[in-house]
Design a protein around this motif. Structure first.
Motif, PDB file in Angstrom:
ATOM      1  N   ASN A 147      -2.668 -14.035  -5.092  1.00  0.00           N
ATOM      2  CA  ASN A 147      -1.858 -13.268  -6.033  1.00  0.00           C
ATOM      3  C   ASN A 147      -1.953 -11.779  -5.723  1.00  0.00           C
ATOM      4  O   ASN A 147      -2.625 -11.022  -6.407  1.00  0.00           O
ATOM      5  N   ARG A 148      -1.284 -11.389  -4.640  1.00  0.00           N
ATOM      6  CA  ARG A 148      -1.280  -9.989  -4.210  1.00  0.00           C
ATOM      7  C   ARG A 148      -0.090  -9.770  -3.286  1.00  0.00           C
ATOM      8  O   ARG A 148       0.547 -10.720  -2.833  1.00  0.00           O
ATOM      9  N   PHE A 149       0.182  -8.508  -3.006  1.00  0.00           N
ATOM     10  CA  PHE A 149       1.196  -8.161  -2.014  1.00  0.00           C
ATOM     11  C   PHE A 149       0.490  -7.926  -0.694  1.00  0.00           C
ATOM     12  O   PHE A 149      -0.537  -7.252  -0.637  1.00  0.00           O
ATOM     13  N   SER A 150       1.041  -8.476   0.368  1.00  0.00           N
ATOM     14  CA  SER A 150       0.402  -8.338   1.684  1.00  0.00           C
ATOM     15  C   SER A 150       0.931  -7.140   2.457  1.00  0.00           C
ATOM     16  O   SER A 150       0.231  -6.597   3.305  1.00  0.00           O
ATOM     17  N   ASN A 151       2.172  -6.755   2.197  1.00  0.00           N
ATOM     18  CA  ASN A 151       2.691  -5.579   2.888  1.00  0.00           C
ATOM     19  C   ASN A 151       3.855  -4.956   2.126  1.00  0.00           C
ATOM     20  O   ASN A 151       4.446  -5.573   1.250  1.00  0.00           O
ATOM     21  N   PHE A 152       4.121  -3.710   2.498  1.00  0.00           N
ATOM     22  CA  PHE A 152       5.198  -2.932   1.895  1.00  0.00           C
ATOM     23  C   PHE A 152       6.080  -2.411   3.020  1.00  0.00           C
ATOM     24  O   PHE A 152       5.593  -1.759   3.937  1.00  0.00           O
ATOM     25  N   ASN A 153       7.366  -2.711   2.954  1.00  0.00           N
ATOM     26  CA  ASN A 153       8.325  -2.205   3.923  1.00  0.00           C
ATOM     27  C   ASN A 153       8.955  -0.956   3.313  1.00  0.00           C
ATOM     28  O   ASN A 153       9.582  -1.034   2.259  1.00  0.00           O
ATOM     29  N   VAL A 154       8.751   0.183   3.970  1.00  0.00           N
ATOM     30  CA  VAL A 154       9.270   1.459   3.475  1.00  0.00           C
ATOM     31  C   VAL A 154      10.336   1.948   4.444  1.00  0.00           C
ATOM     32  O   VAL A 154      10.051   2.188   5.619  1.00  0.00           O
ATOM     33  N   GLN A 155      11.559   2.060   3.961  1.00  0.00           N
ATOM     34  CA  GLN A 155      12.662   2.572   4.775  1.00  0.00           C
ATOM     35  C   GLN A 155      13.014   3.968   4.274  1.00  0.00           C
ATOM     36  O   GLN A 155      13.206   4.171   3.077  1.00  0.00           O
ATOM     37  N   VAL A 156      13.061   4.912   5.216  1.00  0.00           N
ATOM     38  CA  VAL A 156      13.280   6.310   4.873  1.00  0.00           C
ATOM     39  C   VAL A 156      14.576   6.802   5.500  1.00  0.00           C
ATOM     40  O   VAL A 156      14.797   6.626   6.696  1.00  0.00           O
ATOM     41  N   LYS A 157      15.419   7.407   4.672  1.00  0.00           N
ATOM     42  CA  LYS A 157      16.638   8.065   5.169  1.00  0.00           C
ATOM     43  C   LYS A 157      16.356   9.556   5.174  1.00  0.00           C
ATOM     44  O   LYS A 157      16.063  10.158   4.139  1.00  0.00           O
ATOM     45  N   LEU A 158      16.419  10.144   6.368  1.00  0.00           N
ATOM     46  CA  LEU A 158      16.176  11.577   6.531  1.00  0.00           C
ATOM     47  C   LEU A 158      17.505  12.320   6.685  1.00  0.00           C
ATOM     48  O   LEU A 158      18.509  11.722   7.083  1.00  0.00           O
ATOM     49  N   PRO A 159      17.500  13.613   6.398  1.00  0.00           N
ATOM     50  CA  PRO A 159      18.728  14.392   6.582  1.00  0.00           C
ATOM     51  C   PRO A 159      19.218  14.305   8.033  1.00  0.00           C
ATOM     52  O   PRO A 159      18.430  14.437   8.980  1.00  0.00           O
ATOM     53  N   SER A 160      20.500  14.078   8.208  1.00  0.00           N
ATOM     54  CA  SER A 160      21.078  13.937   9.555  1.00  0.00           C
ATOM     55  C   SER A 160      21.037  15.251  10.329  1.00  0.00           C
ATOM     56  O   SER A 160      21.172  15.250  11.554  1.00  0.00           O
ATOM     57  N   THR A 161      20.830  16.359   9.630  1.00  0.00           N
ATOM     58  CA  THR A 161      20.790  17.673  10.288  1.00  0.00           C
ATOM     59  C   THR A 161      19.489  17.922  11.048  1.00  0.00           C
ATOM     60  O   THR A 161      19.405  18.871  11.821  1.00  0.00           O
ATOM     61  N   LEU A 162      18.490  17.072  10.851  1.00  0.00           N
ATOM     62  CA  LEU A 162      17.204  17.261  11.528  1.00  0.00           C
ATOM     63  C   LEU A 162      17.268  16.707  12.947  1.00  0.00           C
ATOM     64  O   LEU A 162      17.890  15.672  13.191  1.00  0.00           O
ATOM     65  N   ASP A 163      16.582  17.376  13.884  1.00  0.00           N
ATOM     66  CA  ASP A 163      16.567  16.847  15.251  1.00  0.00           C
ATOM     67  C   ASP A 163      15.566  15.688  15.344  1.00  0.00           C
ATOM     68  O   ASP A 163      14.680  15.534  14.509  1.00  0.00           O
ATOM     69  N   GLU A 164      15.746  14.857  16.364  1.00  0.00           N
ATOM     70  CA  GLU A 164      14.960  13.633  16.516  1.00  0.00           C
ATOM     71  C   GLU A 164      13.463  13.896  16.656  1.00  0.00           C
ATOM     72  O   GLU A 164      12.644  13.142  16.128  1.00  0.00           O
TER      73      GLU A 164
END
Length: 128
Positions: free
Chosen positions: A80-97
């Motif tokens: 009875n627990r969570f094994s992992n967390f999927n975190v998806q991040v959207k960054l500003p498109s104006t930032l360089d890679e």
């Protein structure tokens, strides 16, 4: 401090400023479930950490261009627990890679909630 009180059958979640949100017993209902609150805590921590890093670096960006989605996955072994967390991040498109890669590396170390989930914490439950 966060307080939970049952009022008229609903879990009212308050901080020191007063009632903030209603807790529900299951996901996707009126109010937020414990799972959704945990996902929200991690996502909010990542979002705040990103903003602090970019503000510290004096990067100009549109704050509304940041987005974070978090999905908790239950443990496959039936515990009875969570094994992992999927975190998806959207960054500003104006930032360089190059800067985006730096942000993604630094934000994992900067987020207190993420660090706590990775390392675990002692939980003491007492009657008051």
């Amino acid at each position: 401090m966060t307080t939970i009180k049952i009022v008229e059958g609903q879990n009212e979640i308050s901080n020191e400023a007063g009632l903030q949100i209603i807790g529900s017993t299951a996901p996707n209902q009126s109010g937020l479930s414990p799972r959704e609150l945990l996902e929200a805590a991690l996502g909010l921590c990542v979002s705040i950490s990103l903003q602090k890093i970019m503000d510290y670096d004096k990067v100009e960006y549109d704050k509304s261009s940041i987005g974070v989605e978090v999905k908790a996955t239950k443990a496959a072994d039936g515990t009875n627990r969570f094994s992992n967390f999927n975190v998806q991040v959207k960054l500003p498109s104006t930032l360089d890679e190059t800067y985006k890669k730096k942000l993604m590396s630094v934000v994992e170390r900067a987020c207190t909630i993420g660090n706590t989930l990775k390392e675990g914490a002692v939980i003491e439950t007492i009657e008051i």
